[in-house]
Design a protein around this motif. Structure first.
Motif, short mmCIF file in Angstrom:
data_model
loop_
_atom_site.label_atom_id
_atom_site.label_comp_id
_atom_site.label_asym_id
_atom_site.label_seq_id
_atom_site.Cartn_x
_atom_site.Cartn_y
_atom_site.Cartn_z
N LEU A 41 -12.70 -12.40 4.04
CA LEU A 41 -13.28 -12.72 5.35
C LEU A 41 -14.78 -12.45 5.33
N MET A 85 -13.42 -7.84 2.53
CA MET A 85 -12.36 -7.73 3.54
C MET A 85 -11.39 -8.87 3.34
N SER A 88 -7.56 -10.62 4.45
CA SER A 88 -6.49 -10.56 5.43
C SER A 88 -5.21 -10.21 4.70
N ASP A 108 -4.99 -6.98 6.09
CA ASP A 108 -5.56 -5.68 6.47
C ASP A 108 -6.11 -4.92 5.27
N LEU A 112 -9.25 -3.83 2.96
CA LEU A 112 -10.68 -3.73 2.69
C LEU A 112 -10.80 -3.10 1.31
N THR A 130 -7.55 -3.73 9.94
CA THR A 130 -7.55 -5.16 10.28
C THR A 130 -8.94 -5.58 10.71
N SER A 131 -9.17 -6.88 10.66
CA SER A 131 -10.51 -7.35 11.00
C SER A 131 -10.77 -7.24 12.50
N SER A 132 -9.71 -6.97 13.29
CA SER A 132 -9.93 -6.80 14.73
C SER A 132 -10.04 -5.33 15.12
N VAL A 167 -14.81 -2.03 13.27
CA VAL A 167 -15.64 -3.04 12.62
C VAL A 167 -16.28 -4.02 13.62
N GLY A 216 -11.83 -15.41 10.40
CA GLY A 216 -10.56 -14.70 10.25
C GLY A 216 -9.48 -15.26 11.11
#
Lengths: 192, 231
Positions: B119, B137, B139, B141, B143, B188-190, B194, B231
């Motif tokens: 991402l 990053m 998906s 979750d 990193l 997670t990216s959400s 972050v 994402g």
């Protein structure tokens, strides 16, 4: 001066270390008046104090990544840079500056009455209490040396006392401060 | 003269911080501080003890020309001429093309890592622009921090990874060993940590990470976040 909490200044210093120009500008904004006041007292003239302030901030920009919040408060670190630069630059053969005896004498002046718990535990408060324990001669010599950057011989000249006496006042005053600050738990490395 | 210890070290450190230690004695003492970390700690303790006096001074506004001079001096470091937009853009173009080369190499290398395009990526470099690692990053979750070399000679320190948001304080993503190799952090990216992130940074911390939830050691690495896909 808006938010000058140590956390905020440490944040700005960390960003300055990462070459964040905007953060550096905010850091200058938040601290310039304090650092300028410190230098001005020591070097005695504005053009020289402006030079010191410039050098101080160029130094901060270049060395921000060496700043470690675990070792010192941000303002302490910055004051030390400004004072060291001022003492380097101050003219050896200068006339004695206009000396503000009241300032040194008032080191133990009134503090706001209703101190909250945070303020009571702060380093500033501990120092204030410890300065209060000194004899007047010791406090005066230490205050003049700190604020005006006076050397031992300049102190002797200004106070019209023998050099040896003045040195003794400074040394004994610092010893008592050390005992007092260590007792109050300010600075672990002041213990013997 | 030998380096002072004990009470003599205390006495000299106190007069150094107070300012009554002058001339050659001051210079010699400064050299010792650089060589002797125990002495440096004594000086730091005296600074912490005495500097609050300076906070009692009423502030004095310096003239605006001081800031202009500071900007000119720090600008000149990255370019011969005075800091200008042209210089800024040249520097940016140089950095951007450097990043592109690193990214290309990175994508090739990525085929050995988690599947699919990341991402976002960030190259962690020192302030001398030496790359030390890559963060990517993935998906849903994952990193991944891939360090290619350890930072400095601080074997007793760990690295702590921080998100630098556009506004506000750095947010910790956790610690990783200061050695070559991969560290996976599940996030997670959400994740709120972050949100609004503009760059990642790494500080040197005691084992287990910062005890204060903020960086306590020097920021040794950083890198802007480059989004790769949505994402």
């Amino acid at each position: 001066m808006k938010d000058v909490s140590p956390e905020h200044l440490a944040d700005l210093l960390a960003r300055t270390a990462l070459r964040d120009h905007a953060a550096f500008a905010k850091l200058y904004e938040a601290t310039r008046a304090k650092l300028f006041a410190v230098s001005l007292r020591i070097v005695g003239e504005r053009p020289l104090a402006e030079e010191v302030l410039q050098d101080t901030f160029v130094n901060i920009w270049n060395h921000a990544r060496d700043y470690a919040p675990s070792k010192s408060a941000p303002l302490t670190w910055m004051f030390a840079i400004a004072r060291n630069r001022s003492l380097d630059i101050v003219r050896r053969t200068r006339e004695l500056p206009d000396i503000d005896d009241a300032l040194a004498g008032n080191l133990v002046g009134d503090e706001p009455e209703a101190l909250d718990e945070m303020a009571r535990r702060s380093d500033a408060h501990k120092l204030h209490q410890c300065l209060d324990e000194l004899e007047a001669d010791q406090r005066q010599a230490i205050g003049l040396a700190f604020f005006h950057g006076l050397s031992h011989s300049e102190l002797a000249e200004h106070l019209r006392r023998p050099l040896g006496t003045v040195k003794t006042h400074v040394r004994r005053g610092l010893n008592r401060l050390r005992d007092c600050l260590a007792r109050r738990g300010a600075g672990e490395s002041l213990g013997s | 003269m030998k380096r002072p210890t004990g009470d003599l070290a205390q006495a000299l450190a106190a007069e150094y911080v107070l300012g009554t230690l002058r001339g050659r004695a001051r210079q010699r003492f400064e050299t010792w501080i650089g060589e002797d970390s125990a002495l440096a700690r004594v000086v730091a303790a005296w600074e912490a003890g005495l500097m609050p006096m300076a906070e009692r001074l009423p502030g004095v506004e310096p003239p605006a020309r001081v800031w202009k001079a500071i900007e000119a001096r720090i600008g000149r470091r990255s370019d011969e001429s005075v800091w200008s937009n042209a210089a800024l853009w040249r520097a940016w173009a140089a950095i951007a093309s450097g990043v592109a080369v690193v990214l290309l190499a990175f994508f090739t290398w990525l085929s050995q890592g988690p599947r699919g395009e990341p991402l976002f990526v960030a190259v962690l470099s020192s302030t001398q622009a030496v790359p030390y690692g890559v963060v990517s990053m993935h998906s849903p979750d994952i990193l991944r921090i891939r360090m290619v070399r350890p930072v400095g000679d601080s074997p007793d320190r760990e690295l702590e990874l921080w998100v630098i948001p556009k506004e506000g304080a750095p947010r910790s993503l956790g610690v990783m060993p200061n050695e070559r190799g991969d560290t996976i952090i599940h996030i997670t990216s959400s994740d709120p940590r972050v949100r609004g992130a503009v760059s990642l940074a790494v500080s040197l911390e005691p084992p287990g990470g910062s005890p204060t939830k903020r960086p306590t050691g020097p920021m040794v690495l950083s890198g802007p976040i480059a989004p790769v896909r949505r994402g």
